[in-house]
Design an enzyme around this catalytic site. Structure first.
Site, mmCIF file in Angstrom:
data_model
loop_
_atom_site.group_PDB
_atom_site.id
_atom_site.type_symbol
_atom_site.label_atom_id
_atom_site.label_comp_id
_atom_site.label_asym_id
_atom_site.label_seq_id
_atom_site.Cartn_x
_atom_site.Cartn_y
_atom_site.Cartn_z
ATOM 1 N N ILE A 1 -69.616 83.984 78.210
ATOM 2 C CA ILE A 1 -70.826 83.170 78.005
ATOM 3 C C ILE A 1 -72.089 84.026 77.878
ATOM 4 C CG2 ILE A 1 -71.451 82.713 80.430
ATOM 5 C CD1 ILE A 1 -71.809 79.725 79.540
ATOM 6 N N GLY B 1 -68.520 86.461 89.851
ATOM 7 C CA GLY B 1 -68.084 85.611 88.743
ATOM 8 C C GLY B 1 -69.098 85.559 87.609
ATOM 9 N N VAL B 2 -69.277 84.372 87.072
ATOM 10 C CA VAL B 2 -70.147 84.218 85.911
ATOM 11 C C VAL B 2 -71.607 84.520 86.290
ATOM 12 C CG1 VAL B 2 -70.545 81.709 86.117
ATOM 13 C CG2 VAL B 2 -70.491 82.780 83.871
ATOM 14 N N ASP B 3 -71.991 84.215 87.505
ATOM 15 C CA ASP B 3 -73.342 84.494 88.019
ATOM 16 C C ASP B 3 -73.635 85.999 87.944
ATOM 17 O OD1 ASP B 3 -75.765 84.024 89.257
ATOM 18 O OD2 ASP B 3 -74.922 83.688 91.254
ATOM 19 N N THR C 1 -65.079 76.043 89.202
ATOM 20 C CA THR C 1 -63.617 76.251 89.191
ATOM 21 C C THR C 1 -63.192 77.693 89.475
ATOM 22 O OG1 THR C 1 -63.512 76.622 86.791
ATOM 23 C CG2 THR C 1 -63.290 74.341 87.568
ATOM 24 N N GLY C 2 -64.164 78.539 89.835
ATOM 25 C CA GLY C 2 -63.827 79.909 90.221
ATOM 26 C C GLY C 2 -63.804 80.007 91.734
ATOM 27 N N TYR D 1 -65.653 78.685 93.883
ATOM 28 C CA TYR D 1 -65.894 77.414 94.579
ATOM 29 C C TYR D 1 -64.655 76.508 94.646
ATOM 30 C CZ TYR D 1 -70.910 78.203 95.313
ATOM 31 O OH TYR D 1 -72.118 78.680 95.751
HETATM 32 P P1 ADP Z 1 -68.156 78.923 90.848
HETATM 33 O O1 ADP Z 1 -68.726 79.614 92.044
HETATM 34 O O2 ADP Z 1 -69.032 77.787 90.348
HETATM 35 O O3 ADP Z 1 -66.726 78.524 91.035
HETATM 36 P P2 ADP Z 1 -67.393 81.272 89.272
HETATM 37 O O4 ADP Z 1 -68.295 82.208 88.578
HETATM 38 O O5 ADP Z 1 -66.593 81.808 90.408
HETATM 39 O O6 ADP Z 1 -68.282 79.993 89.675
HETATM 40 O O7 ADP Z 1 -66.382 80.654 88.217
HETATM 41 C C1 ADP Z 1 -66.710 79.679 87.281
HETATM 42 C C2 ADP Z 1 -65.924 79.928 86.018
HETATM 43 O O8 ADP Z 1 -66.591 80.919 85.229
HETATM 44 C C3 ADP Z 1 -64.505 80.454 86.246
HETATM 45 O O9 ADP Z 1 -63.611 79.727 85.426
HETATM 46 C C4 ADP Z 1 -64.607 81.904 85.775
HETATM 47 O O10 ADP Z 1 -63.371 82.361 85.241
HETATM 48 C C5 ADP Z 1 -65.639 81.795 84.687
HETATM 49 N N1 ADP Z 1 -66.314 83.029 84.260
HETATM 50 C C6 ADP Z 1 -66.484 84.190 84.923
HETATM 51 N N2 ADP Z 1 -67.163 85.072 84.153
HETATM 52 C C7 ADP Z 1 -67.438 84.440 82.975
HETATM 53 C C8 ADP Z 1 -68.102 84.792 81.759
HETATM 54 N N3 ADP Z 1 -68.648 86.002 81.597
HETATM 55 N N4 ADP Z 1 -68.168 83.873 80.760
HETATM 56 C C9 ADP Z 1 -67.643 82.636 80.906
HETATM 57 N N5 ADP Z 1 -67.003 82.234 82.023
HETATM 58 C C10 ADP Z 1 -66.898 83.120 83.044
#
Ligand code: ADP
Length: 185
Positions: A17, A38-40, A131-132, A134
Site C-alpha cells: 500500500i 505491520g502496515v503502520d 487482520t494482522g 490485532y
Molecule cells: P492491525 O494492527 O490493524 O492488525 P497490521 O499492520 O498488523 O494491522 O495488519 C493489517 C494488514 O496489513 C495485514 O493483513 C498485513 O499483512 C497487511 N500489511 C502489512 N504491510 C503491508 C503493506 N506494506 N501493504 C499492504 N498491507 C500490508
C-alpha cells in the site's frame, strides 16, 4: 478484480500500500499514532520522519493529547509517499470488545470514506484493517470491510476505492467475498 458500483470503481489488488498513488492511503494505526509494526511501520518508513511529527501535532491539538479512539480517523499529509494524504484509523483488537467490534471495524471504513468525500478527494486505498497483529479473523473482517464499502459507494460518489492486500491468500479471501456480495447488487 474490479467492479463498477454506482459510477464508482471498487478494485481489489495484491500489493504494497505504500506504493499506491491514490489521493489517500489508509493506515491501520494504533491509538498512539506514533507508529508500530505491520502496515503502520511500513507507512511511517516510506513517508519519512515528518509523519510522526505530524501525528504528534494532531494528538496535541485535535485530540487534547489523548489517543485516537478505535473506529475514528484523522488525516495527515503523505509526505514522501505518492499518495497526497494518509488517513489514520485504529481497528478493533479481536475480542477486546466483542459486542462492539463489528461496528467499530465498519466505522474505520465508513469514517475514512466520509473524510474522502468531505475533502472532495477521488481515490483511496485501504489495507485489511485489524487482520494482522490485532487478530481479527480475516473472513469476518473481509465481509465487514466489503459490505461497508459497497453500501457507502451505493449511496455516494467517490471515484476509485482500492483494497490492497499483502498476500495472495488474503486476496483470495477478499475476492471470494467480493464476488459473493456483488452478485447480490
Ligand atoms: P492491525 O494492527 O490493524 O492488525 P497490521 O499492520 O498488523 O494491522 O495488519 C493489517 C494488514 O496489513 C495485514 O493483513 C498485513 O499483512 C497487511 N500489511 C502489512 N504491510 C503491508 C503493506 N506494506 N501493504 C499492504 N498491507 C500490508
Amino acid at each position: 478484480m474490479k467492479r463498477n458500483i454506482n459510477d464508482n470503481t471498487l478494485e481489489i489488488v495484491v500489493g504494497d500500500i505504500t506504493k499506491e498513488a491514490t489521493n489517500v492511503i489508509v493506515n491501520a494505526a494504533n491509538g498512539s499514532l506514533l507508529g508500530g509494526g505491520g502496515v503502520d511501520g511500513a507507512i511511517h518508513q516510506a513517508a519519512g520522519p515528518k509523519l510522526v511529527k505530524a501525528c504528534q501535532e494532531v494528538r496535541n491539538h485535535e485530540l487534547n493529547g489523548e489517543e485516537l479512539p478505535t473506529g475514528e480517523v484523522i488525516i495527515t499529509s503523505g509526505f514522501q509517499l505518492s499518495a497526497r494524504f494518509i488517513i489514520h484509523t485504529v481497528g478493533p483488537i479481536w475480542n477486546q470488545t466483542p459486542d462492539l467490534q463489528e461496528e467499530l471495524l465498519a466505522n474505520c471504513y465508513r469514517n475514512a470514506l466520509e473524510l474522502v468525500k468531505v475533502n472532495k478527494l477521488s481515490s483511496i486505498s485501504f489495507p485489511s484493517i485489524s487482520t494482522g497483529v490485532y487478530g481479527y479473523p480475516i473472513h469476518e473482517a473481509a465481509t465487514i470491510a466489503l459490505q461497508t464499502i459497497i453500501q457507502f459507494l451505493q449511496e455516494n460518489h467517490i471515484g476509485l476505492v482500492k483494497i490492497v492486500l499483502f498476500s495472495d491468500k488474503d486476496y483470495n479471501i477478499y475476492q471470494e467475498k467480493f464476488q459473493h456480495l456483488v452478485e447480490k447488487i
